[in-house]
Design a protein around this motif. Structure first.
Motif: not given
Length: 96
Positions: A32, A42-44, A35-40
């Motif tokens: 998790w 790449l998207w946020i 996944a959270g680091t990548l989402a931050y």
């Protein structure tokens, strides 16, 4: 009666655990975290940076509209002179 809520709580924990891929303990937390680091990143973060940049441009343009210059590359022009404003100094020499 007390076994009923314990069974319900156990079913909820099992459902949540299975919905997260069935991982338990440190591996679940690590997955998790990744996944959270990548989402931050790449998207946020890109959307926040773009929003901040647009706000800065708008504030700069509103403060002094004559000082603000949009920084972008000029469009290529298929004309002979390379200018977007017209084909000045055009010579029409016809070959006979």
């Amino acid at each position: 009666m007390s076994t009923n809520w314990r069974r319900t709580l156990g079913n909820v924990r099992s459902f949540v655990g299975n919905s997260m891929g069935g991982l338990r303990g440190g591996s679940n937390l690590a997955s998790w975290l990744v996944a959270g680091t990548l989402a931050y990143f790449l998207w946020i973060k890109p959307s926040q940076d773009l929003k901040k940049e647009q706000e800065q441009r708008a504030a700069l343009a509103a403060a002094d509209p004559y000082r603000y210059v949009e920084k972008r590359k000029p469009l290529p022009d298929p004309q002979e002179t390379g200018l977007m404003y017209g084909n000045k100094n055009k010579t029409n020499k016809q070959v006979e």
